[in-house]
Design a protein around this motif. Structure first.
Motif, PDB file in Angstrom:
ATOM      1  N   GLU A 208       0.819  -1.214   0.000  1.00 35.40           N
ATOM      2  CA  GLU A 208       0.000   0.000   0.000  1.00 35.40           C
ATOM      3  C   GLU A 208       0.850   1.261   0.000  1.00 35.40           C
ATOM      4  N   TRP A 209       2.057   1.161   0.557  1.00 32.75           N
ATOM      5  CA  TRP A 209       2.913   2.341   0.641  1.00 32.75           C
ATOM      6  C   TRP A 209       3.668   2.635  -0.659  1.00 32.75           C
ATOM      7  N   LEU A 210       3.643   1.730  -1.614  1.00 29.63           N
ATOM      8  CA  LEU A 210       4.459   1.897  -2.811  1.00 29.63           C
ATOM      9  C   LEU A 210       4.159   3.185  -3.579  1.00 29.63           C
ATOM     10  N   PRO A 211       2.875   3.563  -3.794  1.00 32.29           N
ATOM     11  CA  PRO A 211       2.642   4.817  -4.528  1.00 32.29           C
ATOM     12  C   PRO A 211       3.299   6.028  -3.881  1.00 32.29           C
ATOM     13  N   ARG A 212       3.283   6.076  -2.551  1.00 31.38           N
ATOM     14  CA  ARG A 212       3.914   7.208  -1.870  1.00 31.38           C
ATOM     15  C   ARG A 212       5.425   7.220  -2.113  1.00 31.38           C
ATOM     16  N   VAL A 213       6.049   6.063  -2.056  1.00 32.09           N
ATOM     17  CA  VAL A 213       7.486   5.982  -2.317  1.00 32.09           C
ATOM     18  C   VAL A 213       7.793   6.436  -3.736  1.00 32.09           C
ATOM     19  N   LEU A 214       7.016   5.975  -4.697  1.00 37.78           N
ATOM     20  CA  LEU A 214       7.278   6.324  -6.089  1.00 37.78           C
ATOM     21  C   LEU A 214       6.983   7.794  -6.380  1.00 37.78           C
ATOM     22  N   ASP A 215       6.038   8.379  -5.637  1.00 39.42           N
ATOM     23  CA  ASP A 215       5.776   9.811  -5.786  1.00 39.42           C
ATOM     24  C   ASP A 215       7.010  10.654  -5.450  1.00 39.42           C
ATOM     25  N   LEU A 216       7.898  10.084  -4.647  1.00 36.25           N
ATOM     26  CA  LEU A 216       9.105  10.798  -4.238  1.00 36.25           C
ATOM     27  C   LEU A 216      10.214  10.734  -5.289  1.00 36.25           C
ATOM     28  N   ASP A 217       9.951  10.047  -6.419  1.00 38.88           N
ATOM     29  CA  ASP A 217      10.916   9.936  -7.517  1.00 38.88           C
ATOM     30  C   ASP A 217      12.290   9.468  -7.034  1.00 38.88           C
ATOM     31  N   PRO A 218      12.366   8.296  -6.424  1.00 42.04           N
ATOM     32  CA  PRO A 218      13.668   7.864  -5.897  1.00 42.04           C
ATOM     33  C   PRO A 218      14.692   7.662  -6.999  1.00 42.04           C
ATOM     34  N   ALA A 219      15.877   8.200  -6.762  1.00 45.18           N
ATOM     35  CA  ALA A 219      17.006   7.974  -7.667  1.00 45.18           C
ATOM     36  C   ALA A 219      17.770   6.726  -7.270  1.00 45.18           C
ATOM     37  N   ARG A 220      17.736   6.398  -5.966  1.00 50.83           N
ATOM     38  CA  ARG A 220      18.385   5.194  -5.461  1.00 50.83           C
ATOM     39  C   ARG A 220      17.612   4.681  -4.263  1.00 50.83           C
ATOM     40  N   VAL A 221      17.495   3.361  -4.170  1.00 49.88           N
ATOM     41  CA  VAL A 221      16.863   2.723  -3.011  1.00 49.88           C
ATOM     42  C   VAL A 221      17.838   1.672  -2.506  1.00 49.88           C
TER      43      VAL A 221
END
Length: 240
Positions: A208-221
């Protein structure tokens, strides 16, 4: 910038052996335990502190080889007194094991995680409630320093959290054990993209949290038990 002054530095805190039945594989799997040192103008933050001492049954089950957090910090040229803040992704023994060595520093944790950690069977009690333990409890997402945000990523535990770092070259997410492996994050991201593209079911579920993470435009995880780093390809940077 030298390594000591790097904005984000991975720390080797040892490893353990996950039995084949837990790993879901024919053979046991040896997994690293990583912490991350984060340098900001406000001070030095330590994300996860390594593998703690456990009972004989757990010791035999996982066969951990520990690198104490003090030794890992010393190898990085960092003194214990330089650490300003501790953040644990969650309170299992392989992530909070060095917390007692950092007694007196504030430890940022989700309120739900601390509550479950104080119940029998979740973790090692001595690693949670030790002399001079000092918790800063959060209920959800929060900016703890400018450009440093805690983000709930429940699943592995109810109170699991990740750390979001706004950097000049892009957003870095320290994802702890939100996934065991970088490829799993990439697979979940693709599954969400497939759903948005109208690909027919069945498709794998995504957190469920994935959309929020992707909204942050991660360059590296980056992850706690995997040395691989997830990065988007340049042509799909904003497509997920």
């Amino acid at each position: 910038m030298n390594q000591r002054d790097a904005a984000v530095r991975r720390l080797d805190l040892g490893y353990f052996v996950r039995p084949s039945a837990e790993a879901g594989e024919p053979h046991p799997r040896v997994e690293p335990a990583y912490g991350y040192l984060v340098r900001r103008p406000e001070g030095l933050l330590l994300f996860d502190t390594g593998i703690g001492e456990v009972d004989p049954e757990t010791e035999a089950h996982y066969r951990p080889v520990r690198r104490p957090v003090l030794a890992a910090l010393a190898a990085a040229g960092i003194g214990l007194d330089e650490i300003s803040l501790v953040v644990n992704c969650h309170l299992h023994f392989d992530h909070c094991g060095g917390n007692p060595a950092l007694a007196g520093r504030p430890i940022v944790v989700q309120r739900a995680e601390l509550a479950v950690a104080r119940r029998p069977g979740h973790t090692i009690p001595e690693l949670v409630d030790f002399p001079a333990a000092r918790y800063e409890e959060l209920d959800g997402e929060a900016e703890i320093w400018p450009g440093v945000r805690v983000l709930p990523t429940p699943g592995h535990t109810v109170g699991h959290q990740s750390l979001v770092l706004r950097q000049p070259d892009g957003t870095v997410i320290l994802a702890g054990q939100a996934h065991d492996f970088a490829y799993q994050f990439g697979s979940a991201r693709l599954a969400r993209r497939a759903a948005r593209d109208g690909v027919a079911e069945p498709l794998p579920p995504t957190p469920e949290w994935l959309p929020r993470v992707l909204d942050l435009d991660p360059a590296r995880v980056l992850f706690a038990h995997d040395g691989a780093v997830w990065e988007p390809s340049s042509d799909e940077w904003r497509q997920a």
